[in-house]
Design an enzyme around this catalytic site. Structure first.
Site, PDB file in Angstrom:
ATOM      1  N   ASP A 166       0.815  -1.214   0.000  1.00 12.49           N
ATOM      2  CA  ASP A 166       0.000   0.000   0.000  1.00 12.49           C
ATOM      3  C   ASP A 166       0.851   1.268   0.000  1.00 12.49           C
ATOM      4  O   ASP A 166       0.558   2.223   0.723  1.00 12.49           O
ATOM      5  CB  ASP A 166      -0.950   0.013   1.200  1.00 12.49           C
ATOM      6  N   ASP A 187      -0.217  -4.442  -3.808  1.00 16.18           N
ATOM      7  CA  ASP A 187      -1.224  -3.392  -3.974  1.00 16.18           C
ATOM      8  C   ASP A 187      -0.615  -2.002  -3.782  1.00 16.18           C
ATOM      9  O   ASP A 187      -1.197  -1.132  -3.125  1.00 16.18           O
ATOM     10  CB  ASP A 187      -2.369  -3.574  -2.979  1.00 16.18           C
TER      11      ASP A 187
END
Length: 336
Positions: A166, A187
Protein backbone atom coordinates in the site's frame (compact mmCIF):
# COMPACT_ATOMS: atom_id res chain seq x y z
CA UNK A 1 -5.73 -2.09 2.87
CA UNK A 2 -8.65 -0.84 4.98
CA UNK A 3 -12.10 -1.39 3.50
CA UNK A 4 -13.22 1.76 5.35
CA UNK A 5 -11.52 3.96 2.78
CA UNK A 6 -14.51 4.20 0.40
CA UNK A 7 -16.65 5.74 3.16
CA UNK A 8 -13.86 8.14 4.14
CA UNK A 9 -13.27 9.16 0.53
CA UNK A 10 -16.95 9.91 -0.07
CA UNK A 11 -17.16 11.94 3.11
CA UNK A 12 -14.15 14.03 2.19
CA UNK A 13 -15.25 14.52 -1.41
CA UNK A 14 -18.44 16.18 -0.17
CA UNK A 15 -16.31 18.58 1.87
CA UNK A 16 -13.97 19.36 -1.01
CA UNK A 17 -16.87 20.02 -3.36
CA UNK A 18 -18.27 22.67 -1.01
CA UNK A 19 -15.09 24.75 -0.98
CA UNK A 20 -15.06 27.66 -3.42
CA UNK A 21 -11.34 28.23 -2.79
CA UNK A 22 -10.39 24.77 -3.99
CA UNK A 23 -12.76 24.98 -6.96
CA UNK A 24 -11.36 28.31 -8.18
CA UNK A 25 -7.95 28.92 -9.65
CA UNK A 26 -4.90 29.49 -7.51
CA UNK A 27 -3.46 31.67 -10.25
CA UNK A 28 -0.34 30.62 -12.11
CA UNK A 29 2.39 32.29 -10.04
CA UNK A 30 3.96 31.62 -6.67
CA UNK A 31 3.25 34.62 -4.44
CA UNK A 32 5.26 33.52 -1.41
CA UNK A 33 7.98 30.99 -0.56
CA UNK A 34 8.55 29.43 2.87
CA UNK A 35 11.91 27.73 3.43
CA UNK A 36 12.24 24.60 5.54
CA UNK A 37 15.72 23.52 6.61
CA UNK A 38 16.34 21.00 9.37
CA UNK A 39 19.71 22.62 10.06
CA UNK A 40 17.99 25.85 11.09
CA UNK A 41 18.79 28.15 8.17
CA UNK A 42 15.15 28.32 7.04
CA UNK A 43 12.06 29.77 8.67
CA UNK A 44 11.03 26.33 9.91
CA UNK A 45 12.81 23.09 10.75
CA UNK A 46 9.88 20.79 9.89
CA UNK A 47 7.62 20.49 6.87
CA UNK A 48 4.51 20.30 9.03
CA UNK A 49 5.31 23.58 10.79
CA UNK A 50 5.58 25.31 7.42
CA UNK A 51 2.24 23.89 6.26
CA UNK A 52 0.60 24.96 9.51
CA UNK A 53 1.76 28.54 8.89
CA UNK A 54 -0.23 28.85 5.64
CA UNK A 55 -3.50 30.72 6.09
CA UNK A 56 -6.80 28.85 5.88
CA UNK A 57 -8.58 28.87 2.50
CA UNK A 58 -5.53 30.31 0.80
CA UNK A 59 -6.32 31.11 -2.86
CA UNK A 60 -2.82 31.82 -4.24
CA UNK A 61 0.11 29.49 -4.72
CA UNK A 62 2.40 29.24 -1.70
CA UNK A 63 5.63 27.30 -2.16
CA UNK A 64 7.17 25.38 0.73
CA UNK A 65 10.79 24.85 -0.25
CA UNK A 66 12.24 21.90 1.67
CA UNK A 67 16.02 21.86 1.70
CA UNK A 68 18.11 18.71 1.49
CA UNK A 69 17.99 16.26 4.34
CA UNK A 70 15.93 13.47 5.87
CA UNK A 71 12.81 14.73 7.65
CA UNK A 72 11.43 12.10 10.01
CA UNK A 73 7.85 13.24 10.45
CA UNK A 74 4.27 12.59 9.45
CA UNK A 75 3.05 15.39 7.20
CA UNK A 76 -0.60 16.34 6.68
CA UNK A 77 -2.00 19.09 4.45
CA UNK A 78 -5.43 19.87 5.93
CA UNK A 79 -8.53 20.30 3.78
CA UNK A 80 -8.65 24.03 4.51
CA UNK A 81 -5.19 24.71 3.01
CA UNK A 82 -5.29 24.45 -0.82
CA UNK A 83 -2.86 26.03 -3.31
CA UNK A 84 0.34 24.68 -1.74
CA UNK A 85 3.47 23.52 -3.56
CA UNK A 86 5.85 21.30 -1.57
CA UNK A 87 9.18 21.28 -3.37
CA UNK A 88 12.37 19.49 -2.37
CA UNK A 89 15.94 19.75 -3.64
CA UNK A 90 15.64 16.47 -5.54
CA UNK A 91 14.69 12.81 -5.36
CA UNK A 92 16.74 11.04 -2.65
CA UNK A 93 18.14 14.48 -1.73
CA UNK A 94 15.10 15.68 0.21
CA UNK A 95 13.31 12.79 1.96
CA UNK A 96 10.23 12.73 4.18
CA UNK A 97 9.93 9.44 6.03
CA UNK A 98 8.06 7.75 8.86
CA UNK A 99 7.47 4.26 10.25
CA UNK A 100 3.70 3.97 10.87
CA UNK A 101 1.59 0.95 9.89
CA UNK A 102 -1.68 -0.90 10.52
CA UNK A 103 -4.78 0.97 9.24
CA UNK A 104 -4.31 2.76 5.91
CA UNK A 105 -6.13 5.90 7.08
CA UNK A 106 -3.62 6.54 9.88
CA UNK A 107 -0.35 5.10 8.61
CA UNK A 108 0.50 7.47 5.77
CA UNK A 109 3.75 9.41 5.95
CA UNK A 110 2.35 12.19 3.74
CA UNK A 111 -1.40 12.90 3.53
CA UNK A 112 -2.97 15.56 1.31
CA UNK A 113 -6.66 16.47 1.68
CA UNK A 114 -7.34 19.66 -0.33
CA UNK A 115 -7.51 20.26 -4.06
CA UNK A 116 -4.76 22.12 -5.91
CA UNK A 117 -1.70 20.61 -4.28
CA UNK A 118 1.65 20.09 -6.04
CA UNK A 119 4.53 17.99 -4.73
CA UNK A 120 7.81 17.77 -6.61
CA UNK A 121 11.49 16.93 -6.41
CA UNK A 122 11.52 14.80 -3.28
CA UNK A 123 11.20 11.31 -1.82
CA UNK A 124 8.41 10.13 0.46
CA UNK A 125 8.86 6.83 2.27
CA UNK A 126 7.23 4.56 4.81
CA UNK A 127 10.03 2.51 6.34
CA UNK A 128 7.78 -0.08 7.95
CA UNK A 129 8.12 -3.41 6.06
CA UNK A 130 11.38 -2.20 4.55
CA UNK A 131 13.75 -3.21 7.35
CA UNK A 132 15.35 -6.65 7.28
CA UNK A 133 15.42 -6.94 11.07
CA UNK A 134 12.68 -6.44 13.63
CA UNK A 135 13.13 -6.79 17.38
CA UNK A 136 9.75 -8.46 17.91
CA UNK A 137 9.44 -12.03 16.62
CA UNK A 138 5.72 -11.44 15.94
CA UNK A 139 6.48 -8.79 13.32
CA UNK A 140 4.78 -9.31 9.96
CA UNK A 141 4.13 -7.39 6.75
CA UNK A 142 1.29 -4.90 7.20
CA UNK A 143 -0.27 -2.02 5.27
CA UNK A 144 2.08 0.95 5.54
CA UNK A 145 1.23 3.92 3.33
CA UNK A 146 3.80 6.42 2.10
CA UNK A 147 1.37 8.85 0.42
CA UNK A 148 -2.41 9.32 0.60
CA UNK A 149 -4.04 11.76 -1.85
CA UNK A 150 -7.67 12.77 -1.22
CA UNK A 151 -7.89 16.11 -3.03
CA UNK A 152 -8.86 16.78 -6.64
CA UNK A 153 -6.44 18.43 -9.10
CA UNK A 154 -3.26 17.29 -7.37
CA UNK A 155 0.08 16.75 -9.10
CA UNK A 156 3.30 14.92 -8.23
CA UNK A 157 6.38 15.53 -10.35
CA UNK A 158 9.84 13.97 -10.02
CA UNK A 159 8.94 12.20 -6.80
CA UNK A 160 9.94 8.85 -5.30
CA UNK A 161 7.37 6.87 -3.33
CA UNK A 162 8.88 4.01 -1.34
CA UNK A 163 7.06 1.27 0.54
CA UNK A 164 6.09 -2.38 0.27
CA UNK A 165 2.38 -2.87 0.90
CA UNK A 166 0.00 0.00 0.00
CA UNK A 167 2.76 2.47 -0.88
CA UNK A 168 0.58 4.99 -2.75
CA UNK A 169 -3.06 5.45 -1.76
CA UNK A 170 -4.61 7.22 -4.74
CA UNK A 171 -7.81 7.82 -2.80
CA UNK A 172 -9.99 9.96 -5.09
CA UNK A 173 -9.95 12.89 -7.48
CA UNK A 174 -7.97 13.79 -10.59
CA UNK A 175 -4.23 13.38 -10.18
CA UNK A 176 -1.21 13.75 -12.44
CA UNK A 177 1.94 11.79 -11.62
CA UNK A 178 4.85 12.49 -13.97
CA UNK A 179 8.45 11.25 -13.94
CA UNK A 180 7.91 9.51 -10.62
CA UNK A 181 9.43 6.35 -9.16
CA UNK A 182 7.00 4.09 -7.28
CA UNK A 183 8.26 1.07 -5.35
CA UNK A 184 6.46 -1.75 -3.57
CA UNK A 185 5.19 -5.29 -3.94
CA UNK A 186 1.60 -5.64 -2.67
CA UNK A 187 -1.22 -3.39 -3.97
CA UNK A 188 1.28 -0.58 -3.98
CA UNK A 189 -0.85 1.75 -6.10
CA UNK A 190 -4.45 1.51 -4.89
CA UNK A 191 -7.68 3.43 -4.42
CA UNK A 192 -10.39 5.23 -6.39
CA UNK A 193 -8.33 8.00 -8.00
CA UNK A 194 -8.83 9.20 -11.55
CA UNK A 195 -5.17 9.43 -12.37
CA UNK A 196 -2.57 9.46 -15.12
CA UNK A 197 0.90 8.07 -14.36
CA UNK A 198 3.01 9.55 -17.12
CA UNK A 199 6.59 8.41 -17.75
CA UNK A 200 6.74 6.80 -14.30
CA UNK A 201 9.02 3.91 -13.30
CA UNK A 202 7.20 1.19 -11.36
CA UNK A 203 9.58 -1.05 -9.41
CA UNK A 204 8.04 -4.26 -8.04
CA UNK A 205 10.28 -5.44 -5.23
CA UNK A 206 10.02 -6.71 -1.69
CA UNK A 207 13.66 -5.95 -1.02
CA UNK A 208 14.99 -7.66 2.09
CA UNK A 209 11.62 -9.38 2.55
CA UNK A 210 11.68 -11.14 -0.82
CA UNK A 211 11.53 -14.55 0.87
CA UNK A 212 8.18 -13.59 2.44
CA UNK A 213 6.57 -12.23 -0.75
CA UNK A 214 6.41 -14.83 -3.52
CA UNK A 215 4.39 -12.57 -5.83
CA UNK A 216 2.53 -9.31 -5.67
CA UNK A 217 0.18 -6.83 -7.35
CA UNK A 218 0.97 -3.41 -8.72
CA UNK A 219 -2.53 -1.94 -8.66
CA UNK A 220 -5.76 -2.41 -6.73
CA UNK A 221 -8.19 0.02 -8.35
CA UNK A 222 -11.60 0.49 -6.74
CA UNK A 223 -14.00 1.80 -9.41
CA UNK A 224 -17.55 1.04 -8.21
CA UNK A 225 -19.87 1.54 -11.20
CA UNK A 226 -20.01 2.14 -14.94
CA UNK A 227 -20.58 5.86 -14.26
CA UNK A 228 -17.63 6.13 -11.86
CA UNK A 229 -14.96 8.24 -13.69
CA UNK A 230 -12.05 6.78 -11.74
CA UNK A 231 -9.25 4.64 -13.12
CA UNK A 232 -5.48 4.43 -13.36
CA UNK A 233 -3.79 5.13 -16.69
CA UNK A 234 -0.09 4.35 -17.11
CA UNK A 235 1.22 6.27 -20.08
CA UNK A 236 4.64 5.13 -21.30
CA UNK A 237 7.05 4.57 -18.41
CA UNK A 238 8.16 1.12 -17.30
CA UNK A 239 7.52 -1.80 -14.97
CA UNK A 240 10.50 -3.73 -13.64
CA UNK A 241 11.75 -5.23 -10.37
CA UNK A 242 12.69 -8.42 -8.56
CA UNK A 243 9.26 -9.63 -7.42
CA UNK A 244 6.84 -11.28 -9.85
CA UNK A 245 3.64 -9.26 -10.03
CA UNK A 246 0.19 -9.06 -11.53
CA UNK A 247 -0.46 -5.72 -13.20
CA UNK A 248 -3.52 -5.43 -11.02
CA UNK A 249 -6.29 -7.01 -9.02
CA UNK A 250 -9.81 -5.71 -8.57
CA UNK A 251 -10.56 -3.57 -5.53
CA UNK A 252 -14.00 -2.76 -6.95
CA UNK A 253 -16.55 -4.42 -9.26
CA UNK A 254 -15.75 -2.06 -12.17
CA UNK A 255 -12.01 -1.78 -11.60
CA UNK A 256 -10.20 0.10 -14.41
CA UNK A 257 -6.46 0.13 -15.21
CA UNK A 258 -4.92 0.81 -18.61
CA UNK A 259 -1.25 0.56 -19.62
CA UNK A 260 -0.35 2.42 -22.83
CA UNK A 261 3.05 2.10 -24.54
CA UNK A 262 4.62 0.88 -21.29
CA UNK A 263 7.82 -1.16 -21.15
CA UNK A 264 6.89 -4.28 -19.18
CA UNK A 265 9.73 -6.44 -17.84
CA UNK A 266 9.59 -10.20 -17.33
CA UNK A 267 8.45 -9.76 -13.69
CA UNK A 268 4.89 -9.42 -15.01
CA UNK A 269 3.03 -12.70 -14.37
CA UNK A 270 1.79 -14.14 -17.70
CA UNK A 271 -1.91 -14.03 -16.66
CA UNK A 272 -1.48 -10.33 -16.00
CA UNK A 273 -4.62 -9.62 -13.97
CA UNK A 274 -6.54 -11.05 -11.01
CA UNK A 275 -10.24 -10.68 -9.98
CA UNK A 276 -9.50 -10.99 -6.25
CA UNK A 277 -12.80 -10.63 -4.31
CA UNK A 278 -14.73 -9.83 -7.48
CA UNK A 279 -14.68 -13.14 -9.30
CA UNK A 280 -17.81 -13.18 -11.44
CA UNK A 281 -17.50 -9.48 -12.26
CA UNK A 282 -14.68 -9.91 -14.76
CA UNK A 283 -16.68 -8.61 -17.73
CA UNK A 284 -17.21 -5.34 -15.84
CA UNK A 285 -13.48 -4.67 -15.42
CA UNK A 286 -11.52 -2.50 -17.83
CA UNK A 287 -8.02 -3.95 -17.85
CA UNK A 288 -6.07 -3.23 -20.99
CA UNK A 289 -2.55 -3.10 -22.42
CA UNK A 290 -2.11 -0.99 -25.54
CA UNK A 291 1.07 -0.95 -27.62
CA UNK A 292 3.18 -2.12 -24.69
CA UNK A 293 6.63 -3.61 -25.18
CA UNK A 294 9.23 -5.62 -23.30
CA UNK A 295 9.60 -9.20 -22.10
CA UNK A 296 6.44 -8.97 -20.00
CA UNK A 297 4.18 -7.57 -22.72
CA UNK A 298 3.24 -10.88 -24.37
CA UNK A 299 -0.54 -11.13 -23.91
CA UNK A 300 -0.91 -14.67 -25.33
CA UNK A 301 -1.34 -16.10 -21.80
CA UNK A 302 -3.30 -13.22 -20.31
CA UNK A 303 -6.68 -13.82 -18.67
CA UNK A 304 -9.38 -14.04 -21.37
CA UNK A 305 -11.31 -11.06 -20.04
CA UNK A 306 -8.76 -8.31 -20.66
CA UNK A 307 -10.25 -5.46 -22.68
CA UNK A 308 -9.34 -5.29 -26.37
CA UNK A 309 -9.10 -1.55 -26.84
CA UNK A 310 -8.29 0.05 -30.16
CA UNK A 311 -5.02 1.97 -30.14
CA UNK A 312 -6.47 5.24 -31.44
CA UNK A 313 -9.46 5.06 -29.09
CA UNK A 314 -7.26 4.42 -26.08
CA UNK A 315 -4.78 7.17 -26.84
CA UNK A 316 -7.58 9.70 -27.17
CA UNK A 317 -9.86 8.64 -24.31
CA UNK A 318 -7.08 8.00 -21.81
CA UNK A 319 -4.76 10.88 -22.72
CA UNK A 320 -3.81 13.30 -19.96
CA UNK A 321 -5.85 16.14 -21.48
CA UNK A 322 -9.01 14.06 -21.92
CA UNK A 323 -8.94 11.86 -18.85
CA UNK A 324 -7.93 14.30 -16.08
CA UNK A 325 -7.31 17.78 -17.50
CA UNK A 326 -10.62 18.66 -19.11
CA UNK A 327 -10.65 22.17 -17.60
CA UNK A 328 -6.92 22.86 -18.01
CA UNK A 329 -5.97 22.86 -14.35
CA UNK A 330 -2.51 21.43 -15.06
CA UNK A 331 -1.50 24.45 -17.14
CA UNK A 332 -2.08 26.71 -14.12
CA UNK A 333 0.60 24.96 -12.08
CA UNK A 334 3.58 27.34 -11.76
CA UNK A 335 6.70 26.10 -13.56
CA UNK A 336 9.72 24.73 -11.71
Amino acid sequence: MSFLFIFIALLLSSCVGSSTATDSTCGNKVVSTIVVDKTGSGKFRTVQAAIDSVGDMNSQWIKIKVKRGVYVEKVTIPLRKPCIIVEGDGQRVTTITYDAHEATDVSSTFTSYPSHIVVRNLTIMNTYNRLSFRSKPSWQIKPAVAVAVYGDKSAFYNCDFLGLQDTLWDVQGRHHFKDCYIEGAIDFIFGSGQSVYEDCHINATAGALASEVTFGYITAQARTSVSDPSGFVFLRGSVSGTTNVYLGRAYGPFSRVVFIQTDLASVVIPEGWHPWHYAGHEMSFTYAEVECKGAGSDISKRVPWIAKLQSFYSKQRFSTSTFIDQDGWISNIPPF
